[in-house]
Enzyme design. Sequence first.
Site, PDB file in Angstrom:
ATOM      1  N   HIS A  26      57.705 -13.128  56.966  1.00 44.74           N
ATOM      2  CA  HIS A  26      57.930 -12.924  55.185  1.00 44.74           C
ATOM      3  C   HIS A  26      57.115 -11.922  54.462  1.00 44.74           C
ATOM      4  O   HIS A  26      56.237 -11.324  55.201  1.00 44.74           O
ATOM      5  CB  HIS A  26      57.590 -14.509  54.616  1.00 44.74           C
ATOM      6  CG  HIS A  26      56.110 -14.664  54.561  1.00 44.74           C
ATOM      7  ND1 HIS A  26      55.514 -14.309  53.475  1.00 44.74           N
ATOM      8  CD2 HIS A  26      55.136 -15.313  55.505  1.00 44.74           C
ATOM      9  CE1 HIS A  26      54.055 -14.877  53.626  1.00 44.74           C
ATOM     10  NE2 HIS A  26      53.870 -15.187  54.785  1.00 44.74           N
ATOM     11  N   CYS A  27      57.297 -11.544  53.252  1.00 42.39           N
ATOM     12  CA  CYS A  27      56.686 -10.638  52.530  1.00 42.39           C
ATOM     13  C   CYS A  27      56.224 -11.203  51.477  1.00 42.39           C
ATOM     14  O   CYS A  27      56.051 -12.516  51.345  1.00 42.39           O
ATOM     15  CB  CYS A  27      57.542  -9.225  52.185  1.00 42.39           C
ATOM     16  SG  CYS A  27      59.399  -9.650  51.504  1.00 42.39           S
ATOM     17  N   ALA A  28      56.272 -10.655  50.214  1.00 40.59           N
ATOM     18  CA  ALA A  28      55.788 -11.130  49.131  1.00 40.59           C
ATOM     19  C   ALA A  28      56.772 -12.184  48.377  1.00 40.59           C
ATOM     20  O   ALA A  28      56.336 -13.207  47.896  1.00 40.59           O
ATOM     21  CB  ALA A  28      55.422 -10.115  47.900  1.00 40.59           C
ATOM     22  N   THR A  29      58.053 -12.054  48.560  1.00 40.95           N
ATOM     23  CA  THR A  29      59.028 -12.726  47.881  1.00 40.95           C
ATOM     24  C   THR A  29      60.020 -13.247  48.732  1.00 40.95           C
ATOM     25  O   THR A  29      60.902 -14.074  48.485  1.00 40.95           O
ATOM     26  CB  THR A  29      59.749 -11.995  46.697  1.00 40.95           C
ATOM     27  OG1 THR A  29      60.238 -10.969  47.187  1.00 40.95           O
ATOM     28  CG2 THR A  29      58.484 -11.879  45.798  1.00 40.95           C
ATOM     29  N   ARG A  30      60.280 -12.957  50.196  1.00 45.04           N
ATOM     30  CA  ARG A  30      61.376 -12.853  51.005  1.00 45.04           C
ATOM     31  C   ARG A  30      60.941 -13.402  52.355  1.00 45.04           C
ATOM     32  O   ARG A  30      60.149 -13.152  52.907  1.00 45.04           O
ATOM     33  CB  ARG A  30      62.146 -11.656  50.905  1.00 45.04           C
ATOM     34  CG  ARG A  30      62.727 -11.364  49.654  1.00 45.04           C
ATOM     35  CD  ARG A  30      63.347 -10.019  49.714  1.00 45.04           C
ATOM     36  NE  ARG A  30      62.818  -8.845  50.695  1.00 45.04           N
ATOM     37  CZ  ARG A  30      62.081  -7.776  49.906  1.00 45.04           C
ATOM     38  NH1 ARG A  30      61.967  -8.095  48.488  1.00 45.04           N
ATOM     39  NH2 ARG A  30      61.746  -6.903  50.643  1.00 45.04           N
TER      40      ARG A  30
END
Length: 488
Positions: A26-30
């Site tokens: 995952h990244c910051a929002t996804r």
Amino acid sequence: MGKFQEDAKKLLEDVGGKENIAAVSHCATRMRFVLNDPNKADTAAIEKIPSVKGTFTNAGQFQVIIGNEVPQFYNEFSAISGLEGVSKEQGKAAAKQNLNPVQRAISVLAEIFTPLIPALVIGGLILGFRNVLEGIPFGFLDGQKIVEVSQFWNGVNSFLWLIGEAIFQFLPVGITWSITKKMGTTQILGIVLGITLVSPQLLNAYSVASTAAADIPFWDFGFAQVNMIGYQAQVIPAMLAGFLLAYLEIFFRKVIPQAVSMIFVPLFALVPTVIAAHVILGPIGWTIGSWISDIVNAGLTSSLNWLFGAVFGFMYAPLVITGLHHMTNAIDLQLIADFHSTNLWPMIALSNIAQGSAVLAVVFMHRGNKEEEQVSIPAMISCYLGVTEPAMFGINLKYIYPFVAGMIGSACAGLFATLFDVKAISIGVGGLPGILSIVPQYYLPFFGAMLIAVIVPFILTYIFRTKGIFNKLDPVDEATGKLFVEEN
């Protein structure tokens, strides 16, 4: 029961189950998935999950937009699926199995320039502010510029060039560093290599054209002479040198014994690369870069420049979807290096505005749909500030017709800007703040192009929806002519 437990279970089922997941991160929002068979993912079902704000596929990864609570969602997904996550970089590596050679090349280009974007954005803002200080005669100052009447702002203008010069003229340092970072080799060697391309010992690249051939300094090795020319702001020479350094280091790591590798790997990688950069790669890269910028500039200054502007404006948003838009960074920077301005960047900023205006129309027509507004309003704001992916993947591509309306509006704005030869002095923040990067004498026509990029997509989005053009997901009640607001 965790807040996202049910949603995580549903997502696991809809992506094709645990056995269809090759990697997850995952990244910051996804949430980022590498799927063994992307066709098994039920996109429609996934987008109906309450926590999901949209989906899209990019660079071989199936990405599910969750929002700022994605770390908590990811933890519950991991607990339910039993899958241990990988780092974002490992996920990207795994995703390459889903890419063809062209997509892989574009992915590499994107990974080189993405770490540089924060600096380029700040540099663009700084040069834009300096535009206002030193480039615009103001009526209330009797036609004088701010730096001509204020010692304070003259000092600020001079000071800000310290940062602007570091970002743009010394860009090769950032490129060679980014390549070594991407390739997993020694980053300090990349920095050193970049410095050797822009060292003060060398004749500045911007001074080459005005310097007589006999006055160009050179290294004299007795049997050969090598011109001492710098590569300030040059993109392709830095890329060629950076990749040579990385591959030489990787090669010598394999053949040199570990006991002496710390001494000889850097020596045999860096020194030959610096020599090759100034003897072979630099001149070749400079020539290639000049060819590219000359071809693009010829298209933008020809009698058919209006057609070039319209086509580029129309196609830029699809380029963003494919990732090909990262190539424009290199072209923009090369145009700035060769011609001290770029005609492409204004059209990119206008494309951002056009896609944001299409979302604005969707927000207007779907007002009352609280669930969609959680995605559409932030996406619209982001788009107007130069980041289009949330708008395009979360709203415009979902309905298709806003995306097409944005493309047409961008084409109209690009045509208008090209007819008036609008130029930017740098690249920086896109969207509405993009006007700060525009050469001051073109502020008025660019503002006109911005109005086109706002008005045309908004009107076309409304027309396409009411007439059912490019539109199967967002129907109109034919009996009443009223617009439906679908509840998911």
